[in-house]
Enzyme design. Structure first.
Site, PDB file in Angstrom:
ATOM      1  CE  LYS A 203      37.451   4.148 -32.776  1.00 57.14           C
ATOM      2  NZ  LYS A 203      37.480   4.029 -31.318  1.00 57.14           N
ATOM      3  CG  HIS A 330      41.659  -1.290 -27.535  1.00 59.01           C
ATOM      4  ND1 HIS A 330      42.997  -1.007 -27.368  1.00 59.01           N
ATOM      5  CD2 HIS A 330      41.101  -0.177 -28.042  1.00 59.01           C
ATOM      6  CE1 HIS A 330      43.222   0.233 -27.755  1.00 59.01           C
ATOM      7  NE2 HIS A 330      42.099   0.763 -28.163  1.00 59.01           N
TER       8      HIS A 330
END
Ligand SMILES: O=C([O-])[C@@H](O)[C@@H](O)[C@H](O)[C@@H](O)C(=O)[O-]
Ligand SMILES: [Mg+2]
Length: 432
Positions: A203, A330
């Site tokens: 991330k 996701h």
């Protein structure tokens, strides 16, 4: 006529607070506790079907409103949930906050009525399928048409993070801080050692792009055989996204949401010819045509929680296959009911499925009696009836009690960051 035992007699929505790790992202940091909801659908035959979804205040209200209309509905008719949602959840009956723009809360695209319907339908569709599967003694994947794989691969979801939350009353885990390439590589080593993951995702959007390029390059050097991805949640301009893509061309499997918006994504891909993925610019069926026509997206990250459920995921996988677009999944902070649902959906997905995202390794608690274990980075697709998980009622009661005794009602990473840095605000975009 449906058999009476297949009719819903009660639908329960239980809000809970799940302890979460201080994971950093573009908006800020994860809160010590994040809201989720557990859905239970009880049939006249005494079977209970489970679902799990977001627990933020505005979703909770919509879920509870919807639940009150379910008694009498057959568990065999989940496609009809869409009409019911359109009837009950209208602009004048839902929280206005759900329909307005909130850049700080738009990790999965625009907020609008269609999205809300998809979220609500999904939560109950999963519970209906679980109840139906338990009733007819079939696993959910069989109800979706049958699994195409016996194992679903997940990726190690790496985060820049602190070792602890900046508040004294927060629970903590035993992970070290990761704030530079060395820390990220050590985090990946532990993830791979403990869970056997064979794909890595970092991330991003937390540090300037050069630092994130260095971290991803270090990951590639430490794990030359594992595909690596970077996801800054749309934080970069087209120029920055292009430069990062050019730098990481031989390193990344794909870049996820380097920029915000389909046009910017298409331009980065046109210039750099690096594969791009999204869970931000394509989050509803209406956004597919432009993205595919302009070649903005080469891998689509589905998420049954907002695409409308497990059947909608199958439809999406067929569309992606037709257009030669890869599929992944996701994730947001979630527990085992969601992981089971994701696994059934992914097991049946057609086409080119990439290892799916999961936040699950970051969670230290669960609401199922036998939390999943990753084996070689994968979850074996359950063949037990329904989702193949059992609710841990004590854990559910404990996490609900935590919710009742707290005033945390939404996930707000900006506010959580302000605890450490009172001057923090949602970065204006593009950030770099
Ligand atoms: O958990 C996070 O901080 C992620 O940034 C999450 O909120 C995103 O929605 C997501 O994981 C993503 O892939 O964009
Ligand atoms: Mg993403």
């Amino acid at each position: 006529m449906y058999e009476r035992s297949m009719l819903i007699s009660e639908a329960r929505v239980t809000p809970i607070l799940v302890s979460d790790a201080p994971l950093l992202n573009l908006q800020g940091v994860h809160q010590p506790y994040t809201p989720r909801c557990v859905i239970e659908v009880v049939t006249e035959g005494g079977v209970v079907g489970l679902g799990e979804t977001y627990g933020d205040r505005e979703y909770l209200t919509a879920l509870q409103t919807f639940a009150a209309h379910l008694p009498g509905h057959p568990v065999t008719a989940s496609t009809r949930l869409w009409d019911l949602a359109a009837e009950i959840l209208r602009p004048e009956t839902v929280d206005a906050d759900l329909l307005g723009e909130r850049p700080d809360r738009e990790m999965f695209g625009r907020r609008n009525l269609d999205k809300l319907h998809g979220i609500v339908v999904s939560a109950f569709e999963v519970a209906l399928l679980d109840a139906l599967g338990r009733t007819v003694d079939l696993p959910v994947h069989a109800l979706l048409g049958g699994k195409l794989r016996d194992r679903v691969d997940y990726a190690a979801y790496l985060f820049y993070r602190w070792s602890e939350h900046p508040t004294s009353h927060a629970s903590s885990d035993d992970w070290d801080a990761a704030l530079d390439p060395g820390g990220v590589v050590r985090q990946a080593e532990r993830m791979v050692r403990e869970h056997g993951f064979r794909s890595l995702k970092l991330k991003g959007g937390v540090f300037p792009p050069e630092e994130e390029i260095a971290a991803v390059t270090a990951l590639h050097q430490a794990f030359p055989d594992l595909p690596v991805r970077l996801d800054p949640n749309g934080a970069w301009s087209v120029d920055t996204g292009t430069k990062v893509a050019e730098n990481l061309r031989d390193v990344v499997e794909y870049l996820e949401d380097p920029c915000t918006g389909t046009r910017a994504m298409a331009e980065v891909h046109r210039r750099a010819r690096v594969r791009l993925a999204t869970n931000m610019c394509v989050t509803t069926p209406g956004e597919i045509p432009e993205a595919f026509a302009t070649d903005a997206v080469q891998v689509l990250l589905c998420d049954h929680h907002f695409w409308g459920g497990l059947q909608a995921t199958q439809h999406l996988s067929a569309i992606c296959k037709t257009y030669g677009v890869g599929l992944s999944m996701h994730s947001n902070t979630h527990l085992g009911i969601s992981l089971a649902a994701m696994t059934h959906a992914a097991a049946c997905a057609q086409g080119d499925l990439h290892a799916c995202d999961t936040h699950r390794p970051w969670q230290t608690e669960d609401v199922i009696t036998r939390p999943h274990r990753f084996d070689g980075g994968a979850i074996t697709v359950p063949d037990e009836p329904g989702l193949g998980v059992e609710l841990d009622r004590e854990a559910l009661a404990r996490l609900h009690e935590r919710w009742s005794g707290s005033d945390v009602r939404t996930r707000d990473d900006v506010a959580a960051m302000q605890v450490a840095d009172p001057h923090w605000s949602m970065p204006s975009m593009p950030r770099w």
